[in-house]
Design an enzyme around this catalytic site. Structure first.
Site, PDB file in Angstrom:
ATOM      1  N   ASP A  11      68.687 -68.121 100.807  1.00  8.09           N
ATOM      2  CA  ASP A  11      68.725 -66.762 100.272  1.00  8.09           C
ATOM      3  C   ASP A  11      70.170 -66.426  99.915  1.00  8.09           C
ATOM      4  O   ASP A  11      71.046 -66.426 100.778  1.00  8.09           O
ATOM      5  CB  ASP A  11      68.188 -65.785 101.326  1.00  8.09           C
ATOM      6  CG  ASP A  11      67.945 -64.393 100.770  1.00  8.09           C
ATOM      7  OD1 ASP A  11      68.112 -64.209  99.554  1.00  8.09           O
ATOM      8  OD2 ASP A  11      67.590 -63.502 101.557  1.00  8.09           O
ATOM      9  N   ASP A 104      67.084 -65.448  93.363  1.00 10.45           N
ATOM     10  CA  ASP A 104      68.081 -65.643  94.420  1.00 10.45           C
ATOM     11  C   ASP A 104      67.553 -66.222  95.719  1.00 10.45           C
ATOM     12  O   ASP A 104      68.285 -66.289  96.711  1.00 10.45           O
ATOM     13  CB  ASP A 104      68.787 -64.322  94.714  1.00 10.45           C
ATOM     14  CG  ASP A 104      67.842 -63.259  95.258  1.00 10.45           C
ATOM     15  OD1 ASP A 104      66.625 -63.389  95.039  1.00 10.45           O
ATOM     16  OD2 ASP A 104      68.319 -62.303  95.880  1.00 10.45           O
ATOM     17  N   GLU A 105      66.319 -66.681  95.763  1.00  9.53           N
ATOM     18  CA  GLU A 105      65.831 -67.279  97.001  1.00  9.53           C
ATOM     19  C   GLU A 105      64.724 -68.281  96.723  1.00  9.53           C
ATOM     20  O   GLU A 105      64.019 -68.204  95.717  1.00  9.53           O
ATOM     21  CB  GLU A 105      65.348 -66.214  97.991  1.00  9.53           C
ATOM     22  CG  GLU A 105      64.196 -65.371  97.514  1.00  9.53           C
ATOM     23  CD  GLU A 105      63.707 -64.392  98.573  1.00  9.53           C
ATOM     24  OE1 GLU A 105      63.616 -64.783  99.761  1.00  9.53           O
ATOM     25  OE2 GLU A 105      63.415 -63.243  98.221  1.00  9.53           O
TER      26      GLU A 105
END
EC number: 2.7.7.7
Length: 361
Positions: A11, A104-105
């Site tokens: 993350d 983003d993860e």
């Protein structure tokens, strides 16, 4: 409980805000939000802004009240996507079993990995180091035997840290975990659990399966299992595709029909581009409108033949726009195509603008 898998959740730390601070060094160390302002919604907040109680999805007006000297910057989604692609290339150097959740993860299954590294924790360390070296950004990681535990762990030592939940530590860890830290338990459910005197995993674990189902419906089965470290969902590199969607949230609300139609043409062109890459067509087109007051309106058209190109999307969207029940400033427009021509339908969701001790060897 299956304990032989090695799952990592990576993350990125305050991704959008961190990109802005990296690209514009004068913003480092300052309270910053991406999106927001007087009429928008915060898409991301820097850690400096979070000290003032500012969070993503908060109305920009409230964020400015909490921190009058807050810096508000316009989102640059092309840049965020560019960096996200760099990061995913790093993931694929270690494993092909990568399940992106957003820009983003992502989850990674490294039980069997391309580099033959026995320690999942070492893999996570190497990935985070590579991300920093190549992008200048930091990432946090959680490592455990399933996706739920890895997700919980990645949030444990943010920013720029990692947490391993070893198989021998799972039950003790879950008993001590505050209920609001459980992935999948939101604020409303957490409040309801507090009213039932459930504050940690230990108290949740004391409830029978029947009682949890009576209190929380189908979700009760999920709560019963995860508090015992049971979560069977596998890392899925390919999601089931049911629709193709393009949405755009605007920095400034659209106030007139000409502005709406201009944006619908742009969205129609983008939708065609996405479909062409996948050789996908569909028979149902849906227009989504989110107004300034956050009310959402949708209207669809289904036809016997497949929608073919951007002009088809645009003309149909214009007609659907004409069916809307009221006039208000518009903050989001979206078009989605469903009823696809694929035999194995897979879901793509493209969001242009608002709206990441060795063990188990």
């Amino acid at each position: 409980m299956q304990t032989d898998r090695k799952i990592i959740h990576v993350d990125m730390d305050a991704f959008y805000a961190s990109v802005e601070q990296h690209d514009f060094p004068e913003l480092k160390g300052k309270p910053l939000v991406v999106g927001g302002g007087q009429y928008g919604v915060v898409a991301a907040a820097s850690y400096e802004a979070r000290k003032y109680g500012i969070r993503s999805a908060m109305p920009g007006k409230i964020a400015l009240e909490k921190c009058p000297h807050l810096i508000v910057v316009k989102p640059r989604f092309h840049r965020y996507k560019e960096i996200s692609q760099q990061i995913r290339k790093i993931f694929y150097e270690f494993t092909d079993l990568v399940e992106p959740l957003s820009l983003d993860e992502a989850y990674l299954d490294v039980t069997e990995n391309k580099k033959g590294i026995g320690s999942a924790q070492e893999i996570a360390r190497q990935i985070r180091t590579r991300i920093f070296e190549e992008t200048g950004l930091t990432a946090s990681a959680g490592i455990s035997v399933n996706k739920f535990l890895a997700k919980v762990a990645s949030d444990y030592r943010k920013p720029n840290g990692q947490k391993t939940i070893h198989p021998t530590q799972i039950l003790e860890f879950m008993e001590k975990l505050p209920i609001e830290k459980f992935y999948g338990i939101g604020k409303v459910t957490a409040n309801k659990m507090h009213e039932l005197h459930i504050f940690t995993g230990k108290e949740l674990k004391e409830k029978s399966l029947e009682e949890l189902i009576r209190l929380f419906g189908k979700a009760g089965n999920y709560y019963y299992n995860v508090v015992r470290g049971i979560h069977k969902s596998e890392v899925k590199p390919h999601r089931i595709q049911k629709s193709v969607a393009v949405e755009e949230t605007f920095w400034e609300n659209l106030l007139d029909e000409d502005a709406v139609f201009k944006q619908l043409q742009i969205i129609s062109d983008e939708l065609e581009a996405r479909l062409s890459k996948k050789e996908i067509k569909g028979k149902s087109l849906t227009l989504k409108i989110k107004y300034k007051d956050f009310t959402v309106y949708t209207r669809s058209k289904t036809q016997e033949v497949y929608f073919d190109n951007a002009q088809d999307f645009y003309e149909t969207a214009q007609n659907l726009w004409g069916l809307r029940p009221f006039d208000k400033p518009v903050r989001l427009l979206g078009l989605s195509l469903s009823n696809l021509n694929t035999q194995e339908k897979k879901q793509i969701s493209v969001q242009l603008k608002i709206p990441f001790e060795e063990f188990m060897r």
